[in-house]
Design a protein around this motif. Structure first.
Motif, PDB file in Angstrom:
ATOM      1  N   LYS A 264     -11.822 -11.471  42.288  1.00  0.00           N
ATOM      2  CA  LYS A 264     -12.253 -11.501  43.700  1.00  0.00           C
ATOM      3  C   LYS A 264     -11.050 -11.279  44.632  1.00  0.00           C
ATOM      4  CE  LYS A 264     -16.118 -14.652  43.002  1.00  0.00           C
ATOM      5  NZ  LYS A 264     -16.675 -15.933  43.373  1.00  0.00           N
ATOM      6  N   THR A 265     -10.155 -10.434  44.163  1.00  0.00           N
ATOM      7  CA  THR A 265      -8.933 -10.147  44.939  1.00  0.00           C
ATOM      8  C   THR A 265      -8.812  -8.628  45.082  1.00  0.00           C
ATOM      9  OG1 THR A 265      -7.933 -12.095  43.935  1.00  0.00           O
ATOM     10  CG2 THR A 265      -6.423 -10.543  44.980  1.00  0.00           C
ATOM     11  N   MET A 266      -8.899  -8.182  46.320  1.00  0.00           N
ATOM     12  CA  MET A 266      -8.881  -6.729  46.541  1.00  0.00           C
ATOM     13  C   MET A 266      -7.577  -6.296  47.211  1.00  0.00           C
ATOM     14  SD  MET A 266     -11.560  -4.335  48.509  1.00  0.00           S
ATOM     15  CE  MET A 266     -12.832  -4.378  47.296  1.00  0.00           C
ATOM     16  N   VAL A 267      -6.854  -5.418  46.533  1.00  0.00           N
ATOM     17  CA  VAL A 267      -5.583  -4.948  47.104  1.00  0.00           C
ATOM     18  C   VAL A 267      -5.872  -4.054  48.304  1.00  0.00           C
ATOM     19  CG1 VAL A 267      -3.498  -3.600  46.641  1.00  0.00           C
ATOM     20  CG2 VAL A 267      -4.384  -5.152  44.897  1.00  0.00           C
ATOM     21  N   LYS A 268      -5.164  -4.319  49.390  1.00  0.00           N
ATOM     22  CA  LYS A 268      -5.392  -3.566  50.632  1.00  0.00           C
ATOM     23  C   LYS A 268      -4.199  -2.712  51.018  1.00  0.00           C
ATOM     24  CE  LYS A 268      -9.410  -5.327  51.970  1.00  0.00           C
ATOM     25  NZ  LYS A 268     -10.584  -4.520  52.216  1.00  0.00           N
TER      26      LYS A 268
ATOM     27  N   LEU B 225      -3.001  -9.701  36.508  1.00  0.00           N
ATOM     28  CA  LEU B 225      -4.039  -8.660  36.569  1.00  0.00           C
ATOM     29  C   LEU B 225      -4.920  -8.956  37.779  1.00  0.00           C
ATOM     30  CD1 LEU B 225      -5.457  -6.283  35.061  1.00  0.00           C
ATOM     31  CD2 LEU B 225      -6.794  -7.985  33.864  1.00  0.00           C
ATOM     32  N   ILE B 226      -4.997  -7.988  38.680  1.00  0.00           N
ATOM     33  CA  ILE B 226      -5.776  -8.191  39.920  1.00  0.00           C
ATOM     34  C   ILE B 226      -7.074  -7.397  39.846  1.00  0.00           C
ATOM     35  CG2 ILE B 226      -5.757  -7.898  42.427  1.00  0.00           C
ATOM     36  CD1 ILE B 226      -2.742  -8.122  42.372  1.00  0.00           C
ATOM     37  N   GLU B 227      -8.197  -8.052  40.117  1.00  0.00           N
ATOM     38  CA  GLU B 227      -9.498  -7.386  40.050  1.00  0.00           C
ATOM     39  C   GLU B 227     -10.333  -7.784  41.276  1.00  0.00           C
ATOM     40  OE1 GLU B 227     -11.353  -5.077  38.193  1.00  0.00           O
ATOM     41  OE2 GLU B 227     -12.823  -5.631  39.718  1.00  0.00           O
TER      42      GLU B 227
ATOM     43  N   VAL C 219      -0.773  -5.559  37.484  1.00  0.00           N
ATOM     44  CA  VAL C 219      -1.735  -4.504  37.114  1.00  0.00           C
ATOM     45  C   VAL C 219      -2.925  -4.634  38.055  1.00  0.00           C
ATOM     46  CG1 VAL C 219      -3.098  -3.539  35.217  1.00  0.00           C
ATOM     47  CG2 VAL C 219      -1.026  -4.853  34.702  1.00  0.00           C
ATOM     48  N   VAL C 220      -3.276  -3.552  38.728  1.00  0.00           N
ATOM     49  CA  VAL C 220      -4.445  -3.604  39.630  1.00  0.00           C
ATOM     50  C   VAL C 220      -5.594  -2.855  38.965  1.00  0.00           C
ATOM     51  CG1 VAL C 220      -5.328  -3.100  41.946  1.00  0.00           C
ATOM     52  CG2 VAL C 220      -2.922  -3.688  41.632  1.00  0.00           C
ATOM     53  N   GLY C 221      -6.726  -3.555  38.819  1.00  0.00           N
ATOM     54  CA  GLY C 221      -7.916  -2.977  38.166  1.00  0.00           C
ATOM     55  C   GLY C 221      -8.167  -3.671  36.837  1.00  0.00           C
ATOM     56  N   GLY C 222      -9.263  -4.416  36.779  1.00  0.00           N
ATOM     57  CA  GLY C 222      -9.589  -5.164  35.552  1.00  0.00           C
ATOM     58  C   GLY C 222     -10.593  -4.435  34.673  1.00  0.00           C
ATOM     59  N   GLY C 223     -10.609  -3.104  34.748  1.00  0.00           N
ATOM     60  CA  GLY C 223     -11.419  -2.299  33.817  1.00  0.00           C
ATOM     61  C   GLY C 223     -10.678  -2.243  32.481  1.00  0.00           C
ATOM     62  N   PRO C 224     -11.190  -1.493  31.500  1.00  0.00           N
ATOM     63  CA  PRO C 224     -10.512  -1.450  30.201  1.00  0.00           C
ATOM     64  C   PRO C 224      -9.073  -0.937  30.254  1.00  0.00           C
ATOM     65  CG  PRO C 224     -12.554  -0.161  30.172  1.00  0.00           C
ATOM     66  CD  PRO C 224     -12.448  -0.744  31.523  1.00  0.00           C
ATOM     67  N   THR C 225      -8.772   0.018  31.150  1.00  0.00           N
ATOM     68  CA  THR C 225      -7.385   0.529  31.212  1.00  0.00           C
ATOM     69  C   THR C 225      -6.429  -0.602  31.586  1.00  0.00           C
ATOM     70  OG1 THR C 225      -8.213   2.683  31.926  1.00  0.00           O
ATOM     71  CG2 THR C 225      -5.872   2.270  32.266  1.00  0.00           C
ATOM     72  N   GLY C 226      -6.758  -1.340  32.660  1.00  0.00           N
ATOM     73  CA  GLY C 226      -5.897  -2.421  33.136  1.00  0.00           C
ATOM     74  C   GLY C 226      -5.765  -3.523  32.095  1.00  0.00           C
ATOM     75  N   VAL C 227      -6.888  -3.897  31.472  1.00  0.00           N
ATOM     76  CA  VAL C 227      -6.877  -4.984  30.483  1.00  0.00           C
ATOM     77  C   VAL C 227      -6.037  -4.591  29.265  1.00  0.00           C
ATOM     78  CG1 VAL C 227      -8.351  -6.194  28.819  1.00  0.00           C
ATOM     79  CG2 VAL C 227      -9.027  -6.060  31.217  1.00  0.00           C
TER      80      VAL C 227
ATOM     81  N   SER D 139     -18.570  -0.188  22.732  1.00  0.00           N
ATOM     82  CA  SER D 139     -17.314  -0.196  23.489  1.00  0.00           C
ATOM     83  C   SER D 139     -16.304  -1.081  22.780  1.00  0.00           C
ATOM     84  CB  SER D 139     -17.544  -0.762  24.895  1.00  0.00           C
ATOM     85  OG  SER D 139     -18.574  -0.083  25.531  1.00  0.00           O
ATOM     86  N   LEU D 140     -15.054  -0.639  22.825  1.00  0.00           N
ATOM     87  CA  LEU D 140     -13.972  -1.356  22.153  1.00  0.00           C
ATOM     88  C   LEU D 140     -12.803  -1.482  23.114  1.00  0.00           C
ATOM     89  CD1 LEU D 140     -13.575   0.552  18.768  1.00  0.00           C
ATOM     90  CD2 LEU D 140     -13.790  -1.910  18.972  1.00  0.00           C
ATOM     91  N   ALA D 141     -12.125  -2.613  23.102  1.00  0.00           N
ATOM     92  CA  ALA D 141     -10.904  -2.709  23.917  1.00  0.00           C
ATOM     93  C   ALA D 141      -9.913  -3.664  23.272  1.00  0.00           C
ATOM     94  CB  ALA D 141     -11.237  -3.161  25.332  1.00  0.00           C
ATOM     95  N   TYR D 142      -8.630  -3.308  23.333  1.00  0.00           N
ATOM     96  CA  TYR D 142      -7.566  -4.172  22.824  1.00  0.00           C
ATOM     97  C   TYR D 142      -7.182  -5.147  23.926  1.00  0.00           C
ATOM     98  CZ  TYR D 142      -3.154  -5.710  20.897  1.00  0.00           C
ATOM     99  OH  TYR D 142      -2.149  -6.492  20.414  1.00  0.00           O
TER     100      TYR D 142
ATOM    101  N   ALA E 171     -10.941   2.177  13.585  1.00  0.00           N
ATOM    102  CA  ALA E 171     -11.837   3.102  14.304  1.00  0.00           C
ATOM    103  C   ALA E 171     -11.015   4.162  15.038  1.00  0.00           C
ATOM    104  CB  ALA E 171     -12.707   2.324  15.288  1.00  0.00           C
ATOM    105  N   TYR E 172      -9.973   3.722  15.762  1.00  0.00           N
ATOM    106  CA  TYR E 172      -9.195   4.694  16.534  1.00  0.00           C
ATOM    107  C   TYR E 172      -8.359   5.606  15.639  1.00  0.00           C
ATOM    108  CZ  TYR E 172     -10.726   2.894  21.018  1.00  0.00           C
ATOM    109  OH  TYR E 172     -11.495   2.566  22.096  1.00  0.00           O
ATOM    110  N   LEU E 173      -7.908   5.051  14.503  1.00  0.00           N
ATOM    111  CA  LEU E 173      -7.143   5.886  13.569  1.00  0.00           C
ATOM    112  C   LEU E 173      -8.042   7.005  13.031  1.00  0.00           C
ATOM    113  CD1 LEU E 173      -4.252   5.856  12.503  1.00  0.00           C
ATOM    114  CD2 LEU E 173      -5.086   4.710  10.465  1.00  0.00           C
TER     115      LEU E 173
END
Ligand code: FAD
Ligand code: NAI
Length: 507
Positions: free
Chosen positions: A281-285, A248-250, A211-219, A442-445, A476-478
């Protein structure tokens, strides 16, 4: 015993009320009131998109005041917060979709809907070019729609930063079809890895989910994926389970940068327990069909390149501006400096344009691109437009009464009193405060039935993480789901997945 008896009674009563509400909602959904046709003399209000911003506007808009036209390539509203759960079948995709026709049918005055993509906004001529991009074509596939007022809520597209190979080789996670593609691909990787005499290094590659991107979507996706494996695939195909791996790459030093430090630490330690490897500290190129090439910043500050083989690659690196918006920005001189979307003022009016408003991810109003912001912006515009219509109605009545006053000089007291009353109402209606975002938190699973939450509380912030927060996340989401139908379907999906496991058949 008495307490016990009362507890039972309360349970029965709430069950009875709950079932009653579901039946009532179902009935009123199926039997909407008669709709009347809008007055052709009224202004045409065109709304682009059926996402969080546009649908929140439609929900509260009094459609009797305008000729409302909705244009979107998607004829449904998508409840994005539960989209990561669809990638593993924990929730079925239709449970978080609400048909836009169903929403519009419940409005007071009829609303036109065109399933089409806006391809150009000509703001000088006040027309929008639209195109039917669906598989079934009619004789007319492109046309123009004129507007008096326009609301743009087209969201954003996936950012790839022009990194080679991303579009061709990875899955995104923004739309229903993305979640379906991921679900299919996970099972394809698993079944191919389990193929007779499969090469050992190939098994490792196929079962490596990156998974590339450690924002809430990736997490959230990484957490859902791990759950799927631990709770279902491991039990069904135990022989491959030790080889399954999630990375997970961020690019930044931490994941979830918008959450408080303690929740970032909690997420990282939970991921460690769940055997999800985080590479910060890993950026996909560069991306190829089987590998990801990334630049790592080492602790001494030096940089090195690594190559990571993968079976499934999910790209979740945030938002980019849609071509339609880029094109409009290039037509408006006042938008020249804006980079991340349409710059809007405090009333969400697109700067430098007349009669155009923008909401959600395509607008730059100084807030994060979230559903919460888009929904509040949509609600604000509905109140603004309802007020504008009331203002016009009051002004024309005042005008009419004032001319009566001139025509019938004998009967002034009553008319003057009515005018004064209307002017008072007018001042109240015209006093619309600028848009003010109220952040609820903010909420994240994060997987393993744990969630993190930064909740706004009495001018402060409460940070919490764990199983209880997960129960809060679920409720909350329900409760935030669009309709009772969505709520019932999502709850049933959760029960179904718990009782029978997720469905691992590949479509
Ligand atoms: P969207 O909801 O993206 O809607 C855009 C609409 O415009 C769509 O109907 C689309 O079909 C339509 N459209 C696109 N192009 C055109 C065109 N050319 N012409 C006409 N129509 C067009 N935010 C939160 O606050 N909490 C969360 O938990 C959360 N979870 C998320 C999970 C995921 C997986 C994702 C991807 C996002 C999540 N978000 C969350 C962010 C949230 O979904 C977005 O901020 C929100 O959808 C933005 O709303 P919008 O109305 O601007 O755009
Ligand atoms: P994001 O923009 O929040 O995160 C993307 C991440 O990708 C960033 O941390 C960035 O550093 C990283 N990145 C970018 N390029 C990279 C590269 N080449 N290599 C490695 N890493 C790279 O994007 P996301 O998660 O898609 O969220 C978009 C919006 O939706 C945000 O505003 C977010 O808050 C909202 N959202 C909210 C959710 C929630 O509240 N639960 C869930 C999902 C999204």
């Amino acid at each position: 015993r008495t307490t016990f008896k009362w507890l039972w009674r309360a349970t029965y009563l709430s069950l009875f009320l709950g079932v009653g509400a579901v039946i009532y909602n179902g009935y009123s959904d199926r039997h909407p009131e008669e709709q009347f046709a809008p007055d052709p003399e009224k202004k045409t209000l065109v709304i682009l998109g059926t996402g969080w911003g546009s649908v929140s506007l439609l929900k509260k808009l009094d459609t009797a005041n305008y000729n409302v036209v909705v244009i979107s390539p998607r004829n449904y509203f998508l409840f994005t917060p539960l989209l990561p759960s669809c990638t593993t079948g924990n929730i079925e995709h239709r449970s978080i979709m609400e048909p836009v026709r169903q929403i519009l049918r419940h409005k007071k005055a009829a609303v036109k809907f065109y399933e089409a993509e806006a391809t150009k906004i000509d703001y000088e001529r006040k027309v929008i070019k639209i195109s039917d991009n669906s598989d079934i074509k009619g004789t007319i596939n492109e046309t123009e729609v004129p507007y008096d007022m326009l609301v743009i809520g087209v969201g954003a597209e996936n950012a790839t930063f022009g990194i080679p190979g991303v579009r061709e080789n990875s899955c995104f996670l923004k739309e229903i079809r993305d979640a379906q593609a991921i679900r299919t691909k996970i099972m394809d990787c698993v079944e191919t890895a389990a193929f007779k005499d499969q090469d050992s290094s190939e098994i490792d590659r196929l079962l490596h989910m990156v998974v590339v991107g450690g924002g809430p979507t990736g997490v959230e996706f990484a957490g859902e994926l791990r759950d799927f494996f631990d709770e279902d695939i491991k039990k069904l195909i135990p022989e491959i389970s030790p080889r399954f791996k999630v990375t997970l790459i961020e690019a930044l030093p931490t994941v979830l940068p918008m959450f408080s430090k303690q929740l970032i630490d909690y997420t990282e330690s939970t991921f460690k327990e769940e055997h999800i490897e985080i590479k910060t500290k890993t950026m996909v190129k560069k991306v190829t069909d089987k590998t990801v090439e990334a630049q790592v910043t080492n602790p001494d500050g030096s940089k090195s390149m690594i190559t990571i083989p993968y079976g499934l690659l999910v790209w979740a690196t945030g938002n980019a501006v849609r071509p339609l918006i880029k094109d409009l920005m290039s037509q408006i001189p006042a938008q020249k400096e804006s980079r991340r979307g349409l710059a809007v003022n405090e009333y969400l009016v697109v700067q430098g344009a007349r009669d155009i408003w923008a909401v959600g991810d395509c607008a730059v109003a100084g807030y994060a691109p979230t559903a919460q912001v888009a929904a509040q912006e949509g609600g604000f515009l509905a109140r603004l437009f309802n007020n504008m219509a009331k203002t016009e109605a009051l002004e024309s009545r005042i005008k009419e009464l004032s001319s009566n006053l001139n025509l019938k000089p004998g009967n002034t007291a009553e008319i003057t009193a009515e005018i004064e009353g209307l002017e008072k109402q007018l001042r109240r209606v015209q006093d619309v405060k600028p848009f003010n975002y109220s952040h609820q938190g903010s909420l994240a699973y994060i997987g393993s039935e744990k969630a993190v939450a930064d909740i706004a509380w009495l001018n402060g912030n409460v940070a919490s993480g764990g199983k209880l927060t997960y129960l809060f996340w679920r409720s909350a989401y329900l409760s935030m789901c669009f309709s009772t139908r969505n709520r019932v379907l999502v709850a049933l999906d959760w029960i179904k997945a718990k009782l029978y496991g997720r469905d691992v058949s590949r479509e």
